[in-house]
Design a protein around this motif. Sequence first.
Motif, PDB file in Angstrom:
ATOM      1  N   ALA A 194      51.596  83.140 -17.735  1.00 50.89           N
ATOM      2  CA  ALA A 194      50.683  83.580 -18.794  1.00 50.89           C
ATOM      3  C   ALA A 194      51.411  84.567 -19.684  1.00 50.89           C
ATOM      4  N   ARG A 195      51.156  84.425 -20.960  1.00 47.68           N
ATOM      5  CA  ARG A 195      51.677  85.382 -21.948  1.00 47.68           C
ATOM      6  C   ARG A 195      50.459  85.900 -22.680  1.00 47.68           C
ATOM      7  N   ILE A 196      50.196  87.185 -22.556  1.00 49.56           N
ATOM      8  CA  ILE A 196      49.001  87.797 -23.121  1.00 49.56           C
ATOM      9  C   ILE A 196      49.436  88.846 -24.132  1.00 49.56           C
ATOM     10  N   GLU A 197      48.903  88.711 -25.354  1.00 49.33           N
ATOM     11  CA  GLU A 197      49.238  89.661 -26.416  1.00 49.33           C
ATOM     12  C   GLU A 197      47.951  90.316 -26.898  1.00 49.33           C
ATOM     13  N   ALA A 198      47.968  91.630 -26.971  1.00 46.35           N
ATOM     14  CA  ALA A 198      46.810  92.366 -27.480  1.00 46.35           C
ATOM     15  C   ALA A 198      46.721  92.175 -28.990  1.00 46.35           C
ATOM     16  N   LEU A 199      45.519  91.963 -29.462  1.00 43.64           N
ATOM     17  CA  LEU A 199      45.283  91.811 -30.894  1.00 43.64           C
ATOM     18  C   LEU A 199      44.775  93.129 -31.463  1.00 43.64           C
ATOM     19  N   SER A 200      44.642  93.208 -32.776  1.00 41.57           N
ATOM     20  CA  SER A 200      44.229  94.460 -33.404  1.00 41.57           C
ATOM     21  C   SER A 200      42.774  94.811 -33.071  1.00 41.57           C
ATOM     22  N   THR A 201      41.946  93.817 -32.789  1.00 38.01           N
ATOM     23  CA  THR A 201      40.555  94.076 -32.406  1.00 38.01           C
ATOM     24  C   THR A 201      40.523  94.472 -30.932  1.00 38.01           C
ATOM     25  N   ALA A 202      39.820  95.544 -30.635  1.00 40.94           N
ATOM     26  CA  ALA A 202      39.770  96.054 -29.268  1.00 40.94           C
ATOM     27  C   ALA A 202      39.193  95.006 -28.324  1.00 40.94           C
ATOM     28  N   GLY A 203      39.873  94.780 -27.205  1.00 40.84           N
ATOM     29  CA  GLY A 203      39.417  93.852 -26.190  1.00 40.84           C
ATOM     30  C   GLY A 203      39.788  92.412 -26.433  1.00 40.84           C
ATOM     31  N   MET A 204      40.331  92.106 -27.593  1.00 41.05           N
ATOM     32  CA  MET A 204      40.693  90.731 -27.924  1.00 41.05           C
ATOM     33  C   MET A 204      42.181  90.515 -27.676  1.00 41.05           C
ATOM     34  N   VAL A 205      42.500  89.315 -27.162  1.00 39.78           N
ATOM     35  CA  VAL A 205      43.883  88.991 -26.843  1.00 39.78           C
ATOM     36  C   VAL A 205      44.189  87.559 -27.247  1.00 39.78           C
ATOM     37  N   GLY A 206      45.456  87.296 -27.454  1.00 38.39           N
ATOM     38  CA  GLY A 206      45.954  85.941 -27.646  1.00 38.39           C
ATOM     39  C   GLY A 206      46.662  85.546 -26.363  1.00 38.39           C
ATOM     40  N   GLN A 213      48.791  73.262 -20.228  1.00 35.49           N
ATOM     41  CA  GLN A 213      49.095  74.501 -20.950  1.00 35.49           C
ATOM     42  C   GLN A 213      47.972  74.730 -21.949  1.00 35.49           C
ATOM     43  N   VAL A 214      47.403  75.935 -21.915  1.00 31.34           N
ATOM     44  CA  VAL A 214      46.271  76.286 -22.757  1.00 31.34           C
ATOM     45  C   VAL A 214      46.680  77.442 -23.664  1.00 31.34           C
ATOM     46  N   VAL A 215      46.302  77.337 -24.951  1.00 31.85           N
ATOM     47  CA  VAL A 215      46.591  78.402 -25.907  1.00 31.85           C
ATOM     48  C   VAL A 215      45.269  78.859 -26.505  1.00 31.85           C
ATOM     49  N   PHE A 216      45.002  80.157 -26.393  1.00 31.32           N
ATOM     50  CA  PHE A 216      43.823  80.768 -26.994  1.00 31.32           C
ATOM     51  C   PHE A 216      44.295  81.653 -28.144  1.00 31.32           C
ATOM     52  N   GLY A 217      43.648  81.532 -29.303  1.00 29.70           N
ATOM     53  CA  GLY A 217      44.020  82.337 -30.460  1.00 29.70           C
ATOM     54  C   GLY A 217      43.524  83.765 -30.332  1.00 29.70           C
ATOM     55  N   ALA A 218      42.224  83.929 -30.215  1.00 28.34           N
ATOM     56  CA  ALA A 218      41.630  85.255 -30.073  1.00 28.34           C
ATOM     57  C   ALA A 218      40.455  85.115 -29.114  1.00 28.34           C
TER      58      ALA A 218
END
Length: 163
Positions: A140-152, A112-117
Amino acid sequence: MKARLRMVWESRSPRDRVLIAILAAVVVAMLCLWLAQSAQRARTQLGASLPVLRAQANRLDQDATEVERVRALPAPPAAQTDLRTLVQARAESAGLSRAMVRIDAPDPNQVQVVFGAVAFTEWLPWVASLQAERIRMDTARIEALSTAGMVGITATFTRSKPQ
């Protein structure tokens, strides 16, 4: 029925018979002309679509040849290294290790891998490279971050078992 038609025909005067015969000949000629015109129109349309159909057939032949070539290739061997180590090494080579928050290995064939941004456009090719090594993404659980193109991202990968 035939006798009845013959009787109706003979009951007509010779002038009427000639007129009916001429009208029938004109109707048959008009019908033949209409059919010839329809056939010519269809032939023109088919002639215009023929190069496109030939190109499609050639492309299908090329695709079939490629499929045969790929099927003939031996399956790539599954990496024998530790899955956690392999995934971490691929993340480092893709430049994603700086965004990796955590990597856990609940068992030898699952991680299991977790990426912050992380940039989504960098993460997708990394996943494709893992799949090329017979490591597939289960969840996979992908969440959009406030910065365009960046995801958690939180993703679980498993190694395909040899068949």
